[in-house]
Design a protein around this motif. Structure first.
Motif, PDB file in Angstrom:
ATOM      1  N   PRO A 122      15.693-113.158   4.878  1.00  0.00           N
ATOM      2  CA  PRO A 122      16.679-113.574   3.693  1.00  0.00           C
ATOM      3  C   PRO A 122      17.809-112.413   3.471  1.00  0.00           C
ATOM      4  CG  PRO A 122      14.426-113.799   2.952  1.00  0.00           C
ATOM      5  CD  PRO A 122      14.312-113.042   4.533  1.00  0.00           C
ATOM      6  N   ARG A 289      11.233-118.082   5.881  1.00  0.00           N
ATOM      7  CA  ARG A 289      11.628-116.841   5.539  1.00  0.00           C
ATOM      8  C   ARG A 289      12.168-115.709   6.696  1.00  0.00           C
ATOM      9  NH1 ARG A 289       7.432-112.094   3.264  1.00  0.00           N
ATOM     10  NH2 ARG A 289       8.868-110.504   2.914  1.00  0.00           N
ATOM     11  N   ASP A 294      16.416-117.690   1.469  1.00  0.00           N
ATOM     12  CA  ASP A 294      16.227-116.790   0.326  1.00  0.00           C
ATOM     13  C   ASP A 294      15.279-117.635  -0.950  1.00  0.00           C
ATOM     14  OD1 ASP A 294      18.373-114.578   0.635  1.00  0.00           O
ATOM     15  OD2 ASP A 294      19.563-116.314   1.198  1.00  0.00           O
ATOM     16  N   SER A 329      11.044-113.962  -0.524  1.00  0.00           N
ATOM     17  CA  SER A 329      11.829-115.272  -0.974  1.00  0.00           C
ATOM     18  C   SER A 329      11.222-115.881  -2.119  1.00  0.00           C
ATOM     19  CB  SER A 329      11.367-116.293   0.356  1.00  0.00           C
ATOM     20  OG  SER A 329      11.943-115.792   1.634  1.00  0.00           O
TER      21      SER A 329
END
Length: 409
Positions: A122, A289, A294, A329
């Protein structure tokens, strides 16, 4: 980046077979997904390729099955040197042709840090999303566009305005919204951006728009940059339909400066069976992820389509594991979410999650704006240690929601 020769990816497979056949089957997997065969290689070539051969790391019988067979977990390691920094290489190596070999399921995947670092993860993560959306100490609230296909832009703007007036943090597109016949994604971003600013003058809060990133793969990166520049709040990406490597390219690009919201469309084809495919937590948690999600949407434990407690807990571990090299995340449980469920959501997910509601907002008897307000009131109640029934005394939208759907079932 140099990859250590003695590091390996460990994949665990659940199979059903006769116990005396497990060792042979495990060795067949280890060789078949790496060097192919020992028997046809000359001595010089055998030495050359042996460093790339898979190794059987363990066989564990889980339970007895029918017809004299057992259910067992087979763990095989694959040298990191066999991989490049793509999900195509990862998935093809650990489960490619093996996925067509009858009753077998990928249930575990351990990836060493040296290889994980080659994937973006992310860009914003939980902390970055909270900062961007101005929400620090409570779950985010996300509303879902419904009945959007076939509507003209003014009608869509009306829907967005109603949801924004409800005080939600995000409004996301329906993942099936691909047509541009009446309004392009760019036109929607601009129109909703302006509407959000106008609503904020009344509510004091900006509602952000998660636009469905659509179009041919070779044009997605340019479109993502353009939508980011125009003011999109997030990019909704169908991660399995488009592919994890597409998401990773978006996450790596510095000009895509908005969070990625991963949608699980099509993923059921990968995890839906009990004895075939790949575990849901790997697909929707671990890989999403690593690719750069995100925020990650997944079927909640409460609707008609669910993952169940064990799969959900495993998925949350993948999204939240702080020992990972990647940022964490935000989980977004979806389907079957209504205001009366908010206390249960807190109990199951803590504070760091997204309340993602479609019917629970649009189905409110007083309209979508009231639906959003009902969720906001429910979250405020839990945050202040109040019961929803107490909070409903001063919130007509919450009272109407509890009357329609009730408290937690």
């Amino acid at each position: 980046m140099t990859l250590l020769q003695n590091e390996s990816v460990h994949a665990t497979y659940r199979v059903r077979d006769k116990e005396q056949q497990l060792q042979k089957r495990a060795e067949g997997i280890a060789i078949g997904l790496t060097i192919g065969t020992w028997t046809e290689l000359p001595q010089a070539r055998l030495k050359q390729v042996s460093a790339h051969c898979g190794q059987v790391e363990g066989i564990h019988v889980v339970s007895e099955a029918e017809d004299g067979q057992v259910v067992a977990d087979i763990t095989v390691s694959y040298p990191v040197a066999n991989f490049d920094a793509t999900f195509a290489a990862l998935l093809t190596t650990v489960f490619g042709k093996l996925s067509m070999d009858g009753e077998i399921r990928l249930v575990g995947l351990k990836i060493p840090t040296s290889l994980q670092k080659r994937f973006p993860g992310p860009k914003f993560g939980v902390a970055g999303c909270r900062e961007r959306y101005g929400v620090q100490s409570r779950p985010l609230v996300m509303s879902i566009f419904k009945a959007c296909i076939g509507l003209r832009l003014p009608e869509l703007v009306g829907q967005f305005e109603a949801q924004s007036l409800g005080g939600v943090d995000l409004v996301k597109d329906d993942e099936i919204f691909f047509t541009e016949q009446y309004a392009t994604p760019e036109e929607r971003v601009v129109a909703y951006r302006d509407t959000a600013r106008a609503v904020a003058e009344q509510t004091g809060r900006i509602t952000h728009y998660a636009v469905n990133l659509t179009g041919p793969v070779h044009r997605l990166l340019d479109r993502a940059r353009r939508l980011s520049e125009l003011g999109a709040g997030a990019l909704l990406v169908n991660v399995v339909a488009y592919g994890f490597d597409v998401v990773a390219d978006l996450a790596r690009d510095p000009d895509v400066h908005v969070p990625i919201l991963a949608h699980p469309a099509v993923s059921g084809a990968m995890y839906g069976g009990d004895t075939y495919g790949i575990e849901a937590d790997i697909v929707l948690g671990q890989l999403a992820r690593m690719a750069g999600a995100d925020m990650a949407i997944f079927p909640s434990m409460y609707g008609s389509v669910t993952l169940g407690r064990r799969a959900t807990d495993n998925l949350l571990h993948h999204l939240r594991d702080e020992t990972s090299v990647h940022k964490t995340s935000l989980p977004a449980p979806s389907a079957g979410i209504y205001p009366g469920l908010v206390p249960q959501l807190y109990e199951d997910f803590g504070d760091d999650f997204i309340v993602n509601a479609g019917g629970g907002i649009h189905g409110h008897p007083q309209g979508a704006a009231a639906g959003g307000k009902a969720f906001v009131a429910a979250i405020e109640a839990v945050g202040h240690g109040m019961s929803l029934e107490q909070a409903a005394l001063s919130s007509e939208p919450l009272a109407a929601a509890l009357k329609k759907w009730g408290p937690t079932k």
